[in-house]
Design an enzyme around this catalytic site. Structure first.
Site, PDB file in Angstrom:
ATOM      1  N   CYS A   1       2.748  -4.467  75.010  1.00 42.93           N
ATOM      2  CA  CYS A   1       4.090  -4.486  74.022  1.00 42.93           C
ATOM      3  C   CYS A   1       3.725  -4.192  72.501  1.00 42.93           C
ATOM      4  O   CYS A   1       2.752  -4.743  72.131  1.00 42.93           O
ATOM      5  CB  CYS A   1       4.961  -5.626  74.060  1.00 42.93           C
ATOM      6  SG  CYS A   1       6.209  -5.936  72.549  1.00 42.93           S
TER       7      CYS A   1
ATOM      8  N   CYS B   1       4.519  -6.942  70.027  1.00 44.17           N
ATOM      9  CA  CYS B   1       3.514  -8.026  70.081  1.00 44.17           C
ATOM     10  C   CYS B   1       2.076  -7.733  69.859  1.00 44.17           C
ATOM     11  O   CYS B   1       1.481  -8.350  69.360  1.00 44.17           O
ATOM     12  CB  CYS B   1       3.449  -8.599  71.590  1.00 44.17           C
ATOM     13  SG  CYS B   1       5.179  -8.547  72.336  1.00 44.17           S
TER      14      CYS B   1
END
Length: 468
Positions: free
Chosen positions: A394, A397
């Site tokens: 991600c 992230c």
């Protein structure tokens, strides 16, 4: 009278203020108690308690720190999110729209920030060619102002690879882009499952210090551990030297802090009209409730406070670096830069006044050869964790993971840099000790994330108060 007395006794038994004839009955624990009852008092390996941190952070530090982080100098972070994972090739990129990161267009970033990270003044920034020549010749033109001479010297002497706890991001790469952190906030993205598990598992199992005799997974997400295994694990943890024990607590604290952010900024509603983000109490309980996590949740939260103290101490120790007259939060806007430096110093002096700072002198003490070996192992383990951030699928992230590990790595560099230890505070700040703009931005934003977590714990405590 007897009937009234009987009714009174019955009432007291019913509300739990008096035991019945069949044994004492205690009222059931509230959700807040299950998450927070053990998160109080003194922290392991510290002289500070949770309550002192809560009061200091939530009422004296948090509001001003948030204001500073909204300024141009701290909101723009340059990062390469396209670096390949150095450990495995089967990364599944998250296709969810909330995982995406929106980089800045070139004209959105102030000119002063786009200049090289070693520039600390407008004069130095305008003398790029002369500075580069000075680096090549190892000399400084005496016609330059004293401020610029110091800035050039600082640049030319900068070689702290042995002090760095993080793998440096190649911000000169064509793939590196500026990101506005305010427009790409850390929040729940839906990134989970085997890929996310793999990241944390590698961090805990291959980079935290763990002898082969310990069978229990270090990863606190691993469930199904029996009480005997749990007790064996924590007995082993307490038996480690303070440095290895601290390493685990730092990683656990960082993990806990990230989970607090994801629970506090959760996607509660997603319609074609609007998205609503807010506190997800159920998500928080799943991660930190003492019953649901088999006793792990409260331990994670205490490790978050331990991490807070480590980063707080680093900021208090590096105050002289930022107090130097030649240092500026340079963006090109003189008035704003001066105002932000004043706010920065106010925050740092507030931090310095904290009465119960962590004592880093307890680390890497004793036999010098053994201490240096342990310090190098500590540094290399953490450096490896910073590299693992390039394996996160991600992108949002990955962005916040890279920033927070770099911030913590910078804090560790400050605490254990020989250049800083040898020259401060008795003889004043050393120009051999250096922080790049990347390190400064990550240091304060990472601490801002921990500070936010501590503040959010107060919010969750209040929300959980009446839930059973």
């Amino acid at each position: 009278m007897g009937r009234r007395w009987g009714l009174l006794i019955g009432f007291l038994v019913a509300v739990g203020l008096l035991g019945s004839g069949h044994g004492e009955q205690q009222p059931p624990e509230t959700a807040a108690q299950r998450c927070f009852c053990q998160v109080s008092g003194y922290l392991d390996d510290c002289t500070c308690d949770v309550e002192t941190i809560d009061k200091f952070n939530n009422y004296r530090l948090f509001p001003r720190l948030q204001k500073l982080l909204e300024s141009d100098y701290f909101r723009y972070y340059k990062v390469n999110l396209k670096r390949p994972c150095p450990f495995w090739n089967d990364i599944s990129q998250c296709g969810r729209r909330d995982c995406a990161v929106k980089p800045c267009h070139s004209d959105e970033v102030p000119d002063g920030i786009k200049s090289a990270s070693y520039k600390y003044s407008e004069e130095a920034n305008n003398l790029i060619e002369e500075c580069e020549q000075a680096e090549r010749l190892g000399a400084v033109d005496e016609s330059l102002s004293e401020e610029t001479q110091k800035a050039v010297l600082q640049w030319t002497k900068h070689d702290d690879s042995s002090d760095n706890f993080c793998e440096a991001d190649d911000i000169q790469s064509p793939d590196a882009e500026y990101v506005d952190l305010l427009l790409n906030p850390e929040r729940y993205t839906g990134y989970k499952g085997p890929d996310a598990w793999k990241i944390w598992n590698v961090i805990y199992e291959e980079n935290c210090f763990k002898p082969q005799t310990i069978k229990r997974p270090l990863n606190p997400l691993a469930s199904g551990q029996g009480k005997s295994e749990e007790n064996t694990f924590y007995s082993w943890l307490e038996g480690l030297c303070v440095e290895k024990r601290a390493f685990y607590r730092l990683i656990s604290g960082l993990h806990a802090s990230i989970n607090v952010h994801l629970s506090a900024r959760y996607l509660l509603q997603d319609t074609w009209l609007e998205k609503k983000w807010g506190h997800n109490i159920t998500e928080f309980q799943q991660r930190f409730d003492g019953v649901l996590t088999e006793g792990e949740g409260p331990r994670r939260l205490k490790n978050l406070y331990f991490l807070y103290l480590i980063e707080l101490r680093a900021l208090s120790k590096v105050v002289p670096f930022f107090e130097r007259p030649d240092f500026q939060l340079f963006t090109g806007n003189k008035d704003q830069d001066a105002e932000n430096k004043m706010l920065l110093l106010e925050i740092l002096h507030e931090i310095k006044s904290f009465p119960l700072h962590f004592d880093e002198n307890s680390f890497f003490a004793g036999n010098k050869k053994e201490a240096n070996k342990l310090k190098e192992d500590f540094r290399l383990h953490f450096r490896n964790i910073s590299r693992i951030m390039d394996c996160v699928g991600c992108l949002k992230c990955r962005l916040w993971g890279k920033l927070q590990t770099q911030g913590l790595g910078t804090a560790l560099k400050i605490l254990f840099s020989e250049k800083l230890i040898a020259n401060m505070p008795e003889s004043g700040p050393s120009y051999e000790f250096h922080l790049t703009r990347q390190e400064i931005v990550s240091l304060f934003n990472a601490f801002g994330r921990i500070s936010t977590s501590v503040k959010e714990l107060e919010n969750f405590r209040n929300l959980l108060q009446n839930i059973h």
